[in-house]
Write a protein that holds these residues in place. Structure first.
Motif, PDB file in Angstrom:
ATOM      1  N   HIS A  90      99.419  65.205 160.659  1.00  0.00           N
ATOM      2  CA  HIS A  90      99.111  65.859 161.866  1.00  0.00           C
ATOM      3  C   HIS A  90      99.265  64.886 163.247  1.00  0.00           C
ATOM      4  CE1 HIS A  90      97.200  69.571 159.404  1.00  0.00           C
ATOM      5  NE2 HIS A  90      98.514  69.340 159.597  1.00  0.00           N
ATOM      6  N   ILE A 141      97.091  73.434 164.113  1.00  0.00           N
ATOM      7  CA  ILE A 141      96.519  72.138 163.967  1.00  0.00           C
ATOM      8  C   ILE A 141      95.391  71.940 164.973  1.00  0.00           C
ATOM      9  CG2 ILE A 141      96.983  69.787 164.170  1.00  0.00           C
ATOM     10  CD1 ILE A 141      99.909  70.395 162.993  1.00  0.00           C
ATOM     11  N   ARG A 197      95.369  80.090 164.983  1.00  0.00           N
ATOM     12  CA  ARG A 197      94.773  79.930 163.564  1.00  0.00           C
ATOM     13  C   ARG A 197      94.230  81.526 163.200  1.00  0.00           C
ATOM     14  NH1 ARG A 197      92.928  75.347 164.639  1.00  0.00           N
ATOM     15  NH2 ARG A 197      91.110  75.798 165.328  1.00  0.00           N
ATOM     16  N   GLY A 231     101.021  73.241 160.006  1.00  0.00           N
ATOM     17  CA  GLY A 231      99.959  74.043 160.144  1.00  0.00           C
ATOM     18  C   GLY A 231      99.249  74.763 158.905  1.00  0.00           C
TER      19      GLY A 231
END
Ligand code: ATP
Ligand code: MG
Lengths: 332, 265
Positions: free
Chosen positions: A195, A211, B88, B117
């Motif tokens: 990340h 992220i 998200r 992600g």
């Protein structure tokens, strides 16, 4: 026409091999030159000397690789190393057990790094200005704590960490090895490390893909600060004292080592092994100038030039790859 | 091209919109990027959003994908009010997006970009590289995307491959809503028709699709309904059958003011 293309391709291939391994090439080249100008260089005593001199820088730089890989910068690591060193020494002098003093030192350093990271990410201030300021704070705190006098006469059992051997290997080198392996694993195998590199490569894409960018960035500063603190333990133990000037300018050595080592100045990649080679280059240049008996002021100049060289070589490498890519897309 | 067999949305088509925007406003400093935009998106629908450069199309879809927070207005997902405060949340709702600039990390390889992600892990902290590679191969094969070297950083790939990759990343997970911001911009003739086919297949699977495009032929090829943005306002919404390229172009440029507000939803 054909052969011209072939020639260009061959040239590209040669460049690519050289650029990808540029640290190794430079280390060998530098070694040859130093060996040529001074016979003292290629003796085992001297080489061990170089190795011992670079361990602290290397421990710091290994952590710094992640910072640059994440497209961050931390100019306070050198000053933090100095501050952690004097805090550690003061604790030891006050009779705090060694393990506890070390734990406090490492925790303190890590928290400082995180605090800097939080300021940078929360208020979106350029990292270099924030860390320049925190470096000043750390230096001032250092002078206040020590009253400008070094903290000396640390116990032998503590000094063992910096001076002792584990079998044939100096303990600092063992510590470096452990830090190195852990950081390599973190950068290449863990979610956090990947990340961090994603954030360095394209922070907006990382954010859009969910992220937690801020956490990652703060984490990166924490890692760098932890490594600096470990460096502080090693350095203080090796000297059995904490010098007030310890760590000064070390962030510059770290930047030089990391960038020469092949981690791009603009992030998105982290070459931890390259950083070790980069540290060797920094060490060899210092050592060579010492052996040649060159005025220490010239050494400062040489260090500055080395940073310029590192940055320049990074820029040229990037430009080279861009050109190759452009040619490829045109050919398609 | 085959679509994901598993996880594809089971949206109940009860004639109600799956997503509704109500009076969405977004300002950038003094720029009114979006002003009181209303929008409804139905399951099994391909909704095209058209408009000139700077009309606010990307900004609008970014408020749906969680990239921007609107300054005011409400968003309803399946009739329920939601705050899409970050990307998200959008992904959790089943909203997948291909951004105009693709949002790829150039220095990472293909699997890392596809799984950005949502990386699979082992022992909680560690990246499961094996699983990533295996699933990536599977996804690329299913979507008929040809990328020879998975380990190469994606910056070495052609524009078309990159676009295909970004598209694959969005449709591989069986979202209920797929948003495509200019998905055919960098594509050759064959790849473009691939993408248009994919859109129709997604629709057949019950996915609701929002597609932004400047290409009127593509718009009229795939869409069911066309929404026109001008200066940050939703100036018209037309079922494809009830309009023409000519009218849409006039609406985009402002040569034709939208008089029939009743037409809008
Ligand atoms: N992050 C931002 N910061 C400041 N202004 C922005 C930002 N994003 C968009 N804008 C402004 O908002 C307006 C709408 O931009 P947007 O990108 O949504 O247009 P668009 O319809 O997608 O155009 P295009 O067809 O060129 O992609 C423009 O005036 C743009 O300059
Ligand atoms: Mg746009």
């Amino acid at each position: 026409m054909r052969s011209k293309e072939g020639q260009a391709q061959l040239k590209d291939a040669v460049y690519r091999v050289v650029l990808r391994n540029k640290v190794a090439v430079i280390v060998i080249f530098l070694g040859l030159i130093l060996n040529f100008v001074t016979p003292l260089f290629l003796t085992s005593t001297n080489l061990f000397n170089v190795l011992r001199q670079i361990t602290t820088t290397a421990i710091l730089s290994v952590g710094f690789t992640l910072v640059l890989g994440a497209r961050e910068i931390d100019l306070s690591v050198g000053a933090l190393l100095g501050l952690v060193g004097v805090i550690l020494a003061k604790l030891l002098v006050a009779g705090v057990p060694i393990w506890l003093a070390i734990a406090i030192g490492l925790a303190f350093g890590t928290v400082c790094g995180m605090a800097g990271g939080i300021i940078i990410t929360l208020f979106e201030i350029p990292a270099f200005i924030v860390t320049l300021a925190t470096a000043q704070v750390y230096r001032g705190a250092n002078y206040l704590i020590t009253g400008m006098a070094p903290v000396t006469k640390l116990s032998e059992s503590f000094a063992f960490i910096g001076q002792g051997y584990l079998g044939p290997i100096p303990i600092p080198v063992c510590i470096l090895a452990v830090v190195f392996v852990i950081v390599v694993v973190v950068v290449n195998k863990t979610l956090f490390g990947r990340h961090a590199i994603a954030v360095g490569g394209n922070i907006e894409a990382a954010r859009l893909c969910g992220i937690k960018v801020m956490r990652v960035r703060v984490g990166v500063y924490a890692v760098a600060a932890l490594c600096a603190s470990i460096g502080a333990v090693v350095m203080t133990a090796r000297a059995a004292s904490a010098q007030i000037g310890a760590g000064q300018g070390m962030e510059m050595d770290a930047i030089t080592a990391v960038v020469i080592g092949g981690t791009p100045l603009y992030g998105g990649n982290a070459n931890v092994i390259g950083t070790l080679f980069g540290c060797m280059i920094v060490g060899m240049v210092n050592n060579g100038l010492n052996l040649l008996g060159i005025d220490s002021n010239w050494q400062v100049v040489a260090k500055g030039l080395l940073i310029l060289f590192a940055v320049l070589s990074d820029v040229l490498t990037t430009r080279f790859y861009e050109n190759v890519r452009r040619r490829q897309t045109l050919a398609e | 091209m085959e679509l994901p067999a598993s996880g594809t949305a089971q949206t109940i088509d009860d004639g109600k919109p799956i997503l509704e925007l109500h009076k969405i406003c977004k300002y950038f400093g003094g720029v009114h990027a979006l002003e009181d935009v209303d929008l409804a998106l139905y399951p099994n629908e391909v909704l095209a959003i058209v408009g000139d450069n700077g009309a606010g199309k990307s900004t609008l879809i970014k408020t749906i994908s969680g990239a921007h927070r609107p300054d005011s207005g409400e968003i309803y997902f399946q009739g329920r009010k939601v705050e899409i405060s970050n990307p998200r949340v959008a992904r959790q709702l089943g909203i997948e997006t291909v951004y105009q600039d693709l949002a790829l990390v150039n220095t990472l390889d293909v699997p890392e970009n596809i799984f950005l992600g949502r990386t699979p892990t082992r022992l909680r902290w560690f990246v499961d590289k094996k699983k990533m590679f295996a699933q990536t191969r599977e996804i690329l094969e299913r979507l008929n995307i040809k990328i020879p070297f998975l380990r190469d950083p994606v910056q070495n790939m052609s524009g078309g491959q990159r676009q295909a990759l970004a598209l694959g990343r969005a449709v591989a997970w069986g979202g209920r809503i797929v948003i495509l911001d200019e998905p055919t911009a960098a594509l050759g003739v064959r790849e473009k028709s691939n993408v248009l086919t994919l859109i129709k297949q997604l629709k057949a699977h019950g996915v609701a699709i929002v597609v932004i495009s400047h290409n009127m032929r593509d718009v009229f090829d795939v869409s069911d309904r066309i929404v026109v943005l001008r200066g940050g306002k939703n100036v018209a919404s037309r079922p494809k059958e009830e309009t023409s390229m000519d009218e849409i172009v006039k609406l985009i440029t402002g040569a034709l003011e939208s008089v029939d507000i009743a037409h809008q939803d």
